[in-house]
Scaffold this motif. Structure first.
Motif, PDB file in Angstrom:
ATOM      1  N   ASP A 218       0.593  -1.046  -0.084  1.00  0.00           N
ATOM      2  CA  ASP A 218       0.049   0.051   0.004  1.00  0.00           C
ATOM      3  C   ASP A 218       0.920   1.195   0.159  1.00  0.00           C
ATOM      4  O   ASP A 218       0.864   2.022  -0.673  1.00  0.00           O
ATOM      5  CB  ASP A 218      -0.921   0.013   1.285  1.00  0.00           C
ATOM      6  N   ARG A 222       1.310   4.224  -2.817  1.00  0.00           N
ATOM      7  CA  ARG A 222       1.097   5.876  -2.781  1.00  0.00           C
ATOM      8  C   ARG A 222       2.266   6.524  -3.135  1.00  0.00           C
ATOM      9  O   ARG A 222       2.108   7.369  -3.882  1.00  0.00           O
ATOM     10  CB  ARG A 222       1.146   5.947  -1.128  1.00  0.00           C
ATOM     11  N   TYR A 225       2.487   6.365  -6.949  1.00  0.00           N
ATOM     12  CA  TYR A 225       1.598   7.206  -7.847  1.00  0.00           C
ATOM     13  C   TYR A 225       2.120   8.660  -7.754  1.00  0.00           C
ATOM     14  O   TYR A 225       1.891   9.188  -8.898  1.00  0.00           O
ATOM     15  CB  TYR A 225       0.227   7.126  -7.156  1.00  0.00           C
ATOM     16  N   ARG A 226       2.513   9.010  -6.717  1.00  0.00           N
ATOM     17  CA  ARG A 226       2.908  10.515  -6.487  1.00  0.00           C
ATOM     18  C   ARG A 226       4.263  10.921  -7.678  1.00  0.00           C
ATOM     19  O   ARG A 226       4.172  11.667  -8.427  1.00  0.00           O
ATOM     20  CB  ARG A 226       3.706  10.824  -5.118  1.00  0.00           C
ATOM     21  N   SER A 256      -9.617   6.187  -7.274  1.00  0.00           N
ATOM     22  CA  SER A 256      -9.224   6.540  -5.893  1.00  0.00           C
ATOM     23  C   SER A 256      -7.909   5.798  -5.311  1.00  0.00           C
ATOM     24  O   SER A 256      -7.504   5.010  -6.154  1.00  0.00           O
ATOM     25  CB  SER A 256     -10.581   6.266  -4.891  1.00  0.00           C
ATOM     26  N   HIS A 257      -7.442   6.125  -4.339  1.00  0.00           N
ATOM     27  CA  HIS A 257      -6.164   5.140  -3.962  1.00  0.00           C
ATOM     28  C   HIS A 257      -6.627   3.903  -3.773  1.00  0.00           C
ATOM     29  O   HIS A 257      -5.975   2.817  -4.135  1.00  0.00           O
ATOM     30  CB  HIS A 257      -5.534   5.777  -2.537  1.00  0.00           C
ATOM     31  N   LEU A 260      -6.816   1.915  -6.943  1.00  0.00           N
ATOM     32  CA  LEU A 260      -5.460   1.676  -7.527  1.00  0.00           C
ATOM     33  C   LEU A 260      -4.746   0.589  -6.973  1.00  0.00           C
ATOM     34  O   LEU A 260      -4.510  -0.214  -7.507  1.00  0.00           O
ATOM     35  CB  LEU A 260      -4.437   2.920  -7.628  1.00  0.00           C
ATOM     36  N   PHE A 261      -4.797   0.611  -5.396  1.00  0.00           N
ATOM     37  CA  PHE A 261      -4.171  -0.481  -4.789  1.00  0.00           C
ATOM     38  C   PHE A 261      -4.919  -1.833  -5.144  1.00  0.00           C
ATOM     39  O   PHE A 261      -4.183  -2.678  -5.292  1.00  0.00           O
ATOM     40  CB  PHE A 261      -4.268  -0.041  -3.320  1.00  0.00           C
TER      41      PHE A 261
END
Ligand code: HEM
Length: 458
Positions: A218, A222, A225-226, A256-257, A260-261
């Motif tokens: 996870d 995050r 993705y940034r 949304s996160h 994506l996750f």
């Protein structure tokens, strides 16, 4: 002429035992999916099993298999594997249904867009180069290789790099994230075949370990993705699935996160176990058929550049015989031979000479590769049957499924398998090592005790 209609009550099958039904006869560990095919030959392509008291329809009847696969997501949902994945916290396209599936499917299709495979290719060849170096080392020490383990390292490294741009360096040692991630996969099989779902009530140490791995992934998603957003802002072409998802798709809100996750984890699961088994079985057949191995070697030598690494995916299209070897391998050793579905409403399915009536919610198992035997000499490895003007098209033979939920990773999987087979045959003579190779069915069907000896050729 009227067509006979069969209901669940009309179907016959192996005699169930009291309480357990047919569970004992299935002997999943020893027989894998072969028992399902045997019963289809004995009782006809559509028959009945009982898991405990629960009636399960099983079918390898081509028109029924196709009708179920095509009538999704509205008419049929996945059984068992969907809830198992969701229970493990994997909320992605494989387990989603209805409107949520439609959105996540667009996301998966965008990530695996064929136009991006070229950009992804450098990442894939970096891993195949490492695999080749590992095998050269084993050959130098005159040590056999554990084929499935090495194929798992390769596919997990490739899929993680493609999904989030993280280099697992899976060939470097035995303690990295690749080992922790690999522990996630057997849990799916364990839960799928657990006679009593104890995991719903008891938390074991392995569940806590799994939760830690999920948190680790996870955090990686995050931060990746940034970075993906920053890189895409420069106008670069996507090199990872996450980068391919930075720009919102037409008519869709930003992902949304959680989405994506869920999809990244799904890709890691769906892309790893399956492709590693397909590649391992391909090498198994090549080791046992030196003449086929020689033809793959010649194709790869002609198609790959002077340094042995193809410059782009186009080089792999010049490997028709290697492709035939992979098709024949998947016919003999399908990786996903059985899949379960459930109709959302009462339905009638057109079978071969009869209609099958199913009430809403009735479990039906599809034998995706039952048609594998509808060829001459079905037990023999004959890649040439896939070449020429008249390749066999036995129905149903759907190693990648069919219809709207058809495997979106097919091209990537075939590319990885052809690359591995070509490179390894080009550089090594492969010979079987050890005793008989077994087959097990967990989430997917995979080889056991598959070791090869290598003689370097350059
Ligand atoms: C030889 C390797 C592979 C085999 C045999 C295989 C087989 C399958 C099968 C049978 C299905 C179910 C299709 C259906 O329900 O009609 C499926 C679905 C899926 N596969 Fe694969 N697969 C392979 C590799 C991959 C790879 C490399 C990826 C991605 C990295 C992938 C991603 C997926 C996803 C996301 C789904 C779910 C699609 C949906 O529900 O809409 N697969 N695969």
């Amino acid at each position: 002429m009227t067509t006979a209609t069969r209901t669940v009550d009309d179907l016959t099958g192996p005699r169930p035992l009291p309480i357990v039904g047919n569970l004992v006869q299935m002997r999943t560990d020893r027989d894998g999916h072969r028992a399902y095919d045997r019963w289809a030959r004995e009782y006809g392509p559509t028959y009945l099993l009982r898991f405990g008291k629960l009636p399960i329809v099983v079918t390898g009847d081509g028109p029924i298999v196709e009708a179920v696969l095509r009538d999704r997501p509205d008419g049929f949902t996945r059984t068992r594997v969907g809830p198992v994945l969701e229970g493990l916290g994997v909320h992605g396209v494989f387990s989603a249904e209805g409107a949520r599936w439609r959105r996540l499917r667009k996301m998966a299709a965008q990530s695996l867009n064929a136009a991006y495979l070229r950009e992804y290719f450098t990442t894939i060849t970096r891993s195949s180069g490492r695999l080749r170096a590992r095998w050269a080392h084993a050959a130098g020490e005159n040590r056999p290789v554990d084929v499935l383990d090495d194929m798992m390292r390769f596919t997990l490294e490739v899929t993680t790099a493609l999904a989030i741009g993280h280099d697992l360096d899976a060939f470097a040692g035995d303690t990295g994230l690749h080992r922790r991630l690999a522990e996630l996969f057997p849990e799916i099989g364990r839960r799928l075949y657990a006679p009593v779902p104890l995991h719903n009530w008891i938390t074991l140490p392995r569940d806590r370990r799994r939760a830690r791995v999920m948190r680790e992934v996870d955090a990686l998603v995050r931060s990746s993705y940034r970075q993906a957003k920053d890189r895409m802002a420069t106008g670069a072409k996507p090199r990872t699935f996450l980068e391919a998802l930075v720009a919102p798709l037409a008519g869709e809100a930003e992902f949304s996160h959680g989405e994506l996750f869920g999809n990244v984890l799904t890709m890691l699961l769906a892309g790893q176990d399956t492709t590693s088994s397909a590649a391992a079985w391909t090498l198994h057949h090549l080791a046992r058929h030196p003449e086929a191995q020689q033809r793959v070697r010649e194709e790869a030598t002609a198609a790959f550049g002077p340094d042995g690494t193809p410059a782009d995916p186009g080089a792999l299209r010049a490997l028709p015989f290697t492709d035939a070897v992979i098709q024949e391998t998947m016919r003999l050793r399908p990786v996903a031979p059985v899949m379960g579905f459930r109709p959302t409403r009462d339905t009638v399915l057109p079978g071969s000479g009869y209609d099958l009536r199913l009430p809403a919610g009735q479990s039906i198992l599809l034998l995706l590769s039952h048609g594998a035997r509808a060829v001459d000499a079905p037990d023999e490895f004959r890649p040439d049957r896939w070449l020429g003007d008249n390749p066999p098209a036995p129905a149903p033979l759907h190693p990648f499924g069919a219809g709207p939920r058809f495997c979106p990773g097919r091209n990537l999987a075939l590319l990885e398998t052809a690359l591995v087979a070509g490179l390894l045959c080009r550089d090594f003579q492969l010979t079987p090592d050890g005793g008989p190779v077994g087959e097990r069915l967990a989430f997917t069907a995979f080889p056991t005790d598959l070791r090869l000896r290598l003689t370097p050729l350059r």
